[in-house]
Design a protein around this motif. Sequence first.
Motif, PDB file in Angstrom:
ATOM      1  N   MET A   1       0.838  -1.203   0.000  1.00 35.01           N
ATOM      2  CA  MET A   1       0.000   0.000   0.000  1.00 35.01           C
ATOM      3  C   MET A   1       0.871   1.250   0.000  1.00 35.01           C
ATOM      4  N   ARG A   2       1.927   1.272   0.877  1.00 35.81           N
ATOM      5  CA  ARG A   2       2.751   2.468   0.956  1.00 35.81           C
ATOM      6  C   ARG A   2       3.549   2.664  -0.328  1.00 35.81           C
ATOM      7  N   ARG A   5       1.438   4.335  -2.774  1.00 32.33           N
ATOM      8  CA  ARG A   5       1.230   5.745  -2.435  1.00 32.33           C
ATOM      9  C   ARG A   5       2.455   6.582  -2.768  1.00 32.33           C
ATOM     10  N   LEU A   6       3.652   6.015  -2.515  1.00 30.30           N
ATOM     11  CA  LEU A   6       4.881   6.734  -2.843  1.00 30.30           C
ATOM     12  C   LEU A   6       4.978   6.970  -4.348  1.00 30.30           C
ATOM     13  N   VAL A  30      -4.512  11.224   2.707  1.00 31.92           N
ATOM     14  CA  VAL A  30      -3.752  10.875   3.912  1.00 31.92           C
ATOM     15  C   VAL A  30      -3.514  12.157   4.704  1.00 31.92           C
ATOM     16  N   THR A  34       1.685  12.248   7.222  1.00 32.32           N
ATOM     17  CA  THR A  34       2.058  11.122   6.361  1.00 32.32           C
ATOM     18  C   THR A  34       2.767  11.605   5.105  1.00 32.32           C
ATOM     19  N   ARG A  37       6.362  12.244   5.926  1.00 30.40           N
ATOM     20  CA  ARG A  37       7.135  10.998   6.037  1.00 30.40           C
ATOM     21  C   ARG A  37       7.401  10.403   4.652  1.00 30.40           C
ATOM     22  N   ASP A  38       6.390  10.474   3.762  1.00 26.35           N
ATOM     23  CA  ASP A  38       6.562   9.891   2.428  1.00 26.35           C
ATOM     24  C   ASP A  38       7.591  10.670   1.610  1.00 26.35           C
TER      25      ASP A  38
END
Length: 322
Positions: A1-2, A5-6, A30, A34, A37-38
Amino acid sequence: MRASRLLSLLLLLQTRGRMTAAELSAELEVSIRTVYRDVEALSGAGVPVYADRGPAGGYQLLDGYRTRLTGLTSAEASSLFLAGLPGPAAELGLGEVAAAAELKLLAALPPEPRSQAAMMRERFHLDVPGWYRGSDEAPFLAEVAEAVWEQRPLRMRYRRWGPQEVERDIHPYGLVLKGGSWYLAAETSGDFRTYRVARILGIDALPGRFERRPGFDLVEFWSRFAAEFAARMYTGTATIRLDPDYLGLLRYTIGNDTTDTALAAAETTPDGWLRLAVPIESIRHARWQLLRLGSAVEVLDPPELRKLMVETIEELSVMYRD
């Protein structure tokens, strides 16, 4: 999932340029924390993303940097073929272009996504107009679409309700397909209005180009227009008793949204029927709608509608007795 998103964050910065943390947060659904952090994760992975501070600041990629991570998954490739409506594309004069784009997309896909896309096209078909009505005949749609794309001002002759012909100088901003009918969002005399393209009787291109207002969002404009239209359409309320076995027919007659609104405040009468307050456009329009329900409905209020129902039923009774 991450990881997905990245990649989405990276592609957003690549396609749109500088974006604030708040804008990225809204797009990716998000929190802003978040996003922070991304962005750090992308930077740590060697992606040249940097931030400009201040009111006009935001994140952006180093000039000239482009990622090659743009491959489509099977599901993404399949969804593109659901989004392609050949009928509307042809109406806009883009039928051959859309067909060519589809062929190129199929040719560019790896074997698995290609087979998934082909299956999607074989098994799903989108038919836009509702039952019992065809699409509007809109002879000037292609010309209007070209003017929208080229930002060309137009002078048009238009048939309003009445019928009444008017002439308008407009800046065409966008087209919306709703239930088989095309609508034009345009600026005229400093205000934005909506026109049904099928009612355009003639157009002439005016010289020059117009500048679009910064920040105009077609989706937001249409959503606001649709909500305001619905609010204007219903001018009153009728109180009725309804046999609950006919709720399905009521939904078909007045629509799901209207029925759900009425059911939220419904009461059950001692005989098991439902007491509902339903929005109506007018007394006469409500008469024809509710007559479709026959003896499964009784109008309680307003008195004018109840009287009109009685008169209509008496006329029908005389007609059929004779």
